[in-house]
Structures are given as C-alpha cells and as structure tokens.
Design a protein around this motif. Structure first.
Motif, mmCIF file in Angstrom:
data_model
loop_
_atom_site.group_PDB
_atom_site.id
_atom_site.type_symbol
_atom_site.label_atom_id
_atom_site.label_comp_id
_atom_site.label_asym_id
_atom_site.label_seq_id
_atom_site.Cartn_x
_atom_site.Cartn_y
_atom_site.Cartn_z
ATOM 1 N N ASP A 157 0.839 -1.196 0.000
ATOM 2 C CA ASP A 157 0.000 0.000 0.000
ATOM 3 C C ASP A 157 0.877 1.250 0.000
ATOM 4 N N TYR A 158 0.254 2.399 -0.187
ATOM 5 C CA TYR A 158 0.941 3.681 -0.216
ATOM 6 C C TYR A 158 -0.092 4.762 0.083
ATOM 7 N N TYR A 159 0.381 5.969 0.292
ATOM 8 C CA TYR A 159 -0.504 7.109 0.534
ATOM 9 C C TYR A 159 -0.601 7.952 -0.739
ATOM 10 N N GLU A 160 -1.699 8.711 -0.840
ATOM 11 C CA GLU A 160 -1.881 9.600 -1.990
ATOM 12 C C GLU A 160 -2.535 10.898 -1.535
ATOM 13 N N ALA A 161 -2.047 12.024 -2.057
ATOM 14 C CA ALA A 161 -2.594 13.343 -1.719
ATOM 15 C C ALA A 161 -3.467 13.830 -2.874
ATOM 16 N N TRP A 162 -4.660 14.344 -2.535
ATOM 17 C CA TRP A 162 -5.646 14.779 -3.528
ATOM 18 C C TRP A 162 -6.090 16.213 -3.235
ATOM 19 N N LEU A 163 -6.574 16.884 -4.284
ATOM 20 C CA LEU A 163 -7.288 18.150 -4.154
ATOM 21 C C LEU A 163 -8.736 17.906 -4.551
ATOM 22 N N ALA A 164 -9.681 18.483 -3.821
ATOM 23 C CA ALA A 164 -11.109 18.343 -4.152
ATOM 24 C C ALA A 164 -11.749 19.723 -4.222
ATOM 25 N N ASP A 165 -12.574 19.958 -5.250
ATOM 26 C CA ASP A 165 -13.239 21.255 -5.372
ATOM 27 C C ASP A 165 -14.611 21.210 -4.695
ATOM 28 N N ALA A 166 -15.345 22.317 -4.771
ATOM 29 C CA ALA A 166 -16.628 22.418 -4.076
ATOM 30 C C ALA A 166 -17.647 21.418 -4.600
ATOM 31 N N GLY A 167 -17.495 20.980 -5.839
ATOM 32 C CA GLY A 167 -18.417 20.003 -6.405
ATOM 33 C C GLY A 167 -18.004 18.565 -6.166
ATOM 34 N N GLY A 168 -16.885 18.370 -5.463
ATOM 35 C CA GLY A 168 -16.431 17.021 -5.179
ATOM 36 C C GLY A 168 -15.505 16.428 -6.215
#
Length: 223
Positions: A157-168
C-alpha cells in the motif's frame, strides 16, 4: 519604454524567442545559471511531450464529494481519477503524467509565473483514529508534505494526496510512502490552480494498479 516583456525560459525552451531578443536570450543562458537550468528543464518536458500521443487520454468524470461532510471520510469517490501519478504503470499512467507536464509548460508559455498564489501551509487533521500529524505546504507549482508519527506504509500500500473542489471533483497531486519510523518528507508537482479547490485529502491506497480513490481517507485539511 518599449513595452516588450522580458525573455522567459519557456520562450527559449519552445523556440518562441523573437529575433530581436536572440542576443538577450543567449546572454541569459550564458550568464544566469537559474535561467539556464529552468530552460533545460522545460526543454526536457517538451521533448517528453513530443514523443507521446496525448489525444488518446481522457480522464473519467469523478462523482461528487458531499462537501457538507468535508471533514469526514470520502464515501463516494471510487471513480475519482488521478491526473498525475508518479509511478510507472504502463502507457495510461505515462499519458496522464504527460498531460500534467503539458499543463505546466502551457501555463508558463501563456502567462509565466506572475499570477502565483502565495505559499500556504496547511495542518492535516487525522481521520478515523489515525495517529500522527502532517503539514502540507503549497507554493506555486510545488507541494511539500511533511509528517511524523504516521502509520508506516506496508509492502502492498501507499498514501496519496488529492485536491477536491466544491463540487467534489478530485485531482491527485501524487503518491508517497511513510518510512518505518512514521516520518514522511514528500515533494510533489502541482499542475493546477489550487485556488479552485476547497479541500486536501490524503488517502491510503492498495498497490493494485487501480487509479481510483480507495475511499480510505486518513487525513484532511480545508484550503
């Protein structure tokens, strides 16, 4: 005043320098190490893009994320797709990475770096009883994530960084692993305008080749 803008590394890398500016560009390459290094970096990106067919890659539309529960684990992000994945998993991943590189090069050509948002440091809050703490610093087209006391990455396994906007809608900044001592110091490129996003999400992902969000969010912070 002539009103002409200065020569930029992107102009030189993509052979867009006006004949009147050739001498100035050659002088910058010879005398300015930073300008020369940036030009060489962008030339390498342009060469990579020239060898790939970006027309064949289209990201899948992710489902919305319920913004009312922005500090709770993601429930409906299984189809969220990565726009950039720093792992070599075949042609699809290569095309995704190339698309992100194209965005960086086009942004430099169109407007340079004049409209960069100021550097921002966020404190990521653990979810679901996850231990440890981490911060994420966003500065221009780069992000740096530092943490201590986090659960170490396993062999699958590993980690992942995400960006999410107001609409998901979600976009990945990159993947990283946590060392056996629980520390992490990861640097990732950011090929989007972070001001368009509301949330930073860190997920734990199985190493199964699936580019979708696992729905196992472990840390979050509001932008």
């Amino acid at each position: 005043m002539s009103g002409r803008r200065p020569v930029r590394p992107a102009d030189v890398a993509l052979d867009l320098v006006d004949e009147r500016d050739r001498a100035a560009a050659e002088r910058l390459l010879a005398e300015d190490p930073h300008f020369r290094a940036e030009t060489e970096r962008l030339r390498a990106l342009a060469e990579t893009l020239a060898q790939l067919d970006l027309q064949g890659w289209r990201p899948a539309a992710p489902p919305p994320l319920d913004d009312d529960r922005a500090l709770l684990p993601v429930r409906h992000a299984a189809a969220a797709r990565r726009a950039w994945v720093p792992r070599h998993r075949g042609a699809g991943v290569a095309l995704a990475a190339a698309a992100a590189l194209a965005a960086v090069v086009l942004a430099l050509v169109a407007g340079g770096r004049r409209d960069r948002p100021p550097a921002t440091t966020l404190t990521l809050q653990p979810l679901r009883g996850v231990s440890g703490h981490a911060t994420l610093t966003l500065s221009g087209d780069r992000a740096e994530l530092r943490g201590k006391g986090m659960p170490p990455s396993g062999s699958h396994d590993y980690y992942e960084a995400w960006l999410a906007d107001a609409g998901g809608r979600m976009v990945s900044m990159g993947t990283f692993r946590v060392r056996p001592d629980g520390s992490v110091d990861a640097r990732m490129p950011v090929a989007v305008d972070v001001r368009r996003y509301r949330l930073v999400d860190v997920s734990l992902e199985p190493d199964d080749g699936d580019p979708a969000h696992s729905t196992r969010s472990v840390m979050r912070a509001r932008l």
